[in-house]
Design a protein around this motif. Structure first.
Motif, PDB file in Angstrom:
ATOM      1  N   UNK A   1       0.760  -1.165  -0.017  1.00 56.14           N
ATOM      2  CA  UNK A   1       0.006   0.149  -0.151  1.00 56.14           C
ATOM      3  C   UNK A   1       0.911   1.363   0.016  1.00 56.14           C
ATOM      4  N   UNK A   2       2.115   1.144   0.829  1.00 57.80           N
ATOM      5  CA  UNK A   2       2.735   2.485   0.874  1.00 57.80           C
ATOM      6  C   UNK A   2       3.476   2.632  -0.590  1.00 57.80           C
ATOM      7  N   UNK A   3       4.083   1.521  -1.126  1.00 54.46           N
ATOM      8  CA  UNK A   3       4.529   1.770  -2.384  1.00 54.46           C
ATOM      9  C   UNK A   3       3.837   1.892  -3.535  1.00 54.46           C
ATOM     10  N   UNK A   4       2.619   1.473  -3.574  1.00 50.03           N
ATOM     11  CA  UNK A   4       1.692   1.713  -4.712  1.00 50.03           C
ATOM     12  C   UNK A   4       1.436   3.219  -4.569  1.00 50.03           C
ATOM     13  N   UNK A   5       1.083   3.862  -3.363  1.00 56.71           N
ATOM     14  CA  UNK A   5       1.196   5.432  -3.483  1.00 56.71           C
ATOM     15  C   UNK A   5       2.338   5.964  -3.945  1.00 56.71           C
ATOM     16  N   UNK A   6       3.602   5.631  -3.796  1.00 61.44           N
ATOM     17  CA  UNK A   6       4.761   6.221  -4.300  1.00 61.44           C
ATOM     18  C   UNK A   6       4.839   6.022  -5.934  1.00 61.44           C
ATOM     19  N   UNK A   7       4.342   4.972  -6.247  1.00 58.88           N
ATOM     20  CA  UNK A   7       4.374   4.535  -7.684  1.00 58.88           C
ATOM     21  C   UNK A   7       3.187   5.464  -8.224  1.00 58.88           C
ATOM     22  N   UNK A   8       2.147   5.738  -7.605  1.00 56.68           N
ATOM     23  CA  UNK A   8       1.077   6.645  -8.259  1.00 56.68           C
ATOM     24  C   UNK A   8       1.650   8.115  -8.220  1.00 56.68           C
TER      25      UNK A   8
ATOM     26  N   UNK B   1      -2.726   1.581 -14.428  1.00 54.55           N
ATOM     27  CA  UNK B   1      -2.195   1.276 -12.952  1.00 54.55           C
ATOM     28  C   UNK B   1      -3.162   1.038 -12.001  1.00 54.55           C
ATOM     29  N   UNK B   2      -3.923   1.908 -12.143  1.00 62.80           N
ATOM     30  CA  UNK B   2      -5.140   1.781 -10.876  1.00 62.80           C
ATOM     31  C   UNK B   2      -5.732   0.599 -11.042  1.00 62.80           C
ATOM     32  N   UNK B   3      -6.079   0.230 -12.425  1.00 64.88           N
ATOM     33  CA  UNK B   3      -6.840  -1.200 -12.511  1.00 64.88           C
ATOM     34  C   UNK B   3      -6.144  -2.374 -12.077  1.00 64.88           C
ATOM     35  N   UNK B   4      -4.914  -2.357 -12.335  1.00 69.07           N
ATOM     36  CA  UNK B   4      -3.897  -3.623 -12.136  1.00 69.07           C
ATOM     37  C   UNK B   4      -3.606  -3.527 -10.567  1.00 69.07           C
ATOM     38  N   UNK B   5      -3.413  -2.136  -9.916  1.00 63.10           N
ATOM     39  CA  UNK B   5      -3.156  -2.048  -8.237  1.00 63.10           C
ATOM     40  C   UNK B   5      -4.458  -2.648  -7.797  1.00 63.10           C
TER      41      UNK B   5
ATOM     42  N   UNK C   1       9.946  17.901 -12.831  1.00 67.21           N
ATOM     43  CA  UNK C   1      10.110  17.419 -11.218  1.00 67.21           C
ATOM     44  C   UNK C   1       9.975  16.275 -10.729  1.00 67.21           C
ATOM     45  N   UNK C   2      10.540  15.772  -9.701  1.00 65.70           N
ATOM     46  CA  UNK C   2      10.515  14.476  -9.171  1.00 65.70           C
ATOM     47  C   UNK C   2       9.836  14.587  -7.778  1.00 65.70           C
ATOM     48  N   UNK C   3       8.843  13.756  -7.490  1.00 69.13           N
ATOM     49  CA  UNK C   3       8.174  13.830  -6.369  1.00 69.13           C
ATOM     50  C   UNK C   3       8.930  13.030  -5.189  1.00 69.13           C
ATOM     51  N   UNK C   4       8.624  13.743  -4.076  1.00 72.57           N
ATOM     52  CA  UNK C   4       9.402  12.809  -2.742  1.00 72.57           C
ATOM     53  C   UNK C   4       8.758  11.318  -2.500  1.00 72.57           C
ATOM     54  N   UNK C   5       9.525  10.334  -2.578  1.00 68.89           N
ATOM     55  CA  UNK C   5       8.948   9.158  -2.390  1.00 68.89           C
ATOM     56  C   UNK C   5       9.468   8.678  -1.073  1.00 68.89           C
ATOM     57  N   UNK C   6      10.501   8.997  -0.619  1.00 71.67           N
ATOM     58  CA  UNK C   6      10.998   8.574   0.916  1.00 71.67           C
ATOM     59  C   UNK C   6      11.275   9.813   1.469  1.00 71.67           C
ATOM     60  N   UNK C   7      10.920  10.789   1.294  1.00 72.12           N
ATOM     61  CA  UNK C   7      11.148  12.171   2.010  1.00 72.12           C
ATOM     62  C   UNK C   7      11.571  13.322   0.887  1.00 72.12           C
ATOM     63  N   UNK C   8      11.672  14.491   1.146  1.00 75.26           N
ATOM     64  CA  UNK C   8      11.727  15.575   0.095  1.00 75.26           C
ATOM     65  C   UNK C   8      12.674  15.363  -1.020  1.00 75.26           C
ATOM     66  N   UNK C   9      12.427  15.841  -2.173  1.00 76.23           N
ATOM     67  CA  UNK C   9      13.749  16.154  -3.171  1.00 76.23           C
ATOM     68  C   UNK C   9      13.842  17.329  -3.406  1.00 76.23           C
ATOM     69  N   UNK C  10      14.954  17.325  -4.350  1.00 78.03           N
ATOM     70  CA  UNK C  10      15.229  18.973  -4.475  1.00 78.03           C
ATOM     71  C   UNK C  10      14.347  19.832  -5.178  1.00 78.03           C
ATOM     72  N   UNK C  11      13.220  19.183  -5.312  1.00 81.90           N
ATOM     73  CA  UNK C  11      12.189  19.979  -6.041  1.00 81.90           C
ATOM     74  C   UNK C  11      11.197  20.591  -5.008  1.00 81.90           C
TER      75      UNK C  11
END
Length: 165
Positions: free
Chosen positions: A11-18, A85-89, A152-162
């Motif tokens: 569940x945590x990683x599916x949100x990161x993938x999203x 992705x949403x269908x498969x997840x 831009x890259x979203x933060x997956x495990x904390x903030x990114x440079x963006x």
């Protein structure tokens, strides 16, 4: 007990993938770092498709890739890839929730046209390596694709440079 751990990570990683899929602009879909690499759209589609492998991994002792029908869907627009992705997840989550922990250490293998692609190993090892870690690997590639195209890259495990701190 193992199932709850797998489900929490799922569940945590599916949100990161999203998050990372939704960060892809349509203008970047045709970009590829080299002729050997997939386009951004192909890579994103593959990431969405990994979730379609849960049923065969959790519910079959032999996954025959030769008989597998890859359905990448329409990859001309990121909204279509995210929808796939949403269908498969959703299906993958149901498979995981309904999985039988007593089979997690059963032998599993992948074949294609009679050739062994993944040697026999415990199903739980396949889940962690083939489903989870494989996905994380490709998400890392997608981060590079986003950076290389000036996005831009979203933060997956904390903030990114963006991110504004």
């Amino acid at each position: 007990m193992i199932k709850q751990g797998l489900l929490g990570e799922f569940l945590h990683e599916a949100e990161n993938t999203r998050k990372i899929l939704k960060a892809i602009p349509n203008s970047a879909l045709d970009w590829r770092p080299s002729e050997k690499n997939w386009t951004t759209a192909q890579l994103a589609s593959h990431i969405a498709e990994v979730y379609n492998w849960y049923d065969a991994t959790f519910n079959m002792d032999v996954f025959n890739m030769g008989a597998y029908q890859y359905d990448k869907g329409d990859i001309s627009n990121i909204d279509h890839i995210v929808a796939k992705f949403e269908e498969n997840v959703t299906k993958a989550q149901q498979v995981l929730e309904n999985s039988d922990e007593s089979t997690y250490f059963n032998e599993w293998k992948m074949e294609m046209d009679g050739n062994i692609l993944f040697p026999p190993m415990p199903r739980i090892q396949v889940v962690r390596g083939f489903l989870y870690n494989h996905l994380y690997h490709h998400r890392g590639e997608l981060v590079v694709y986003l950076r290389a195209t000036g996005n831009k890259v979203p933060g997956l495990y904390g903030p990114t440079a963006d991110d504004n701190m």
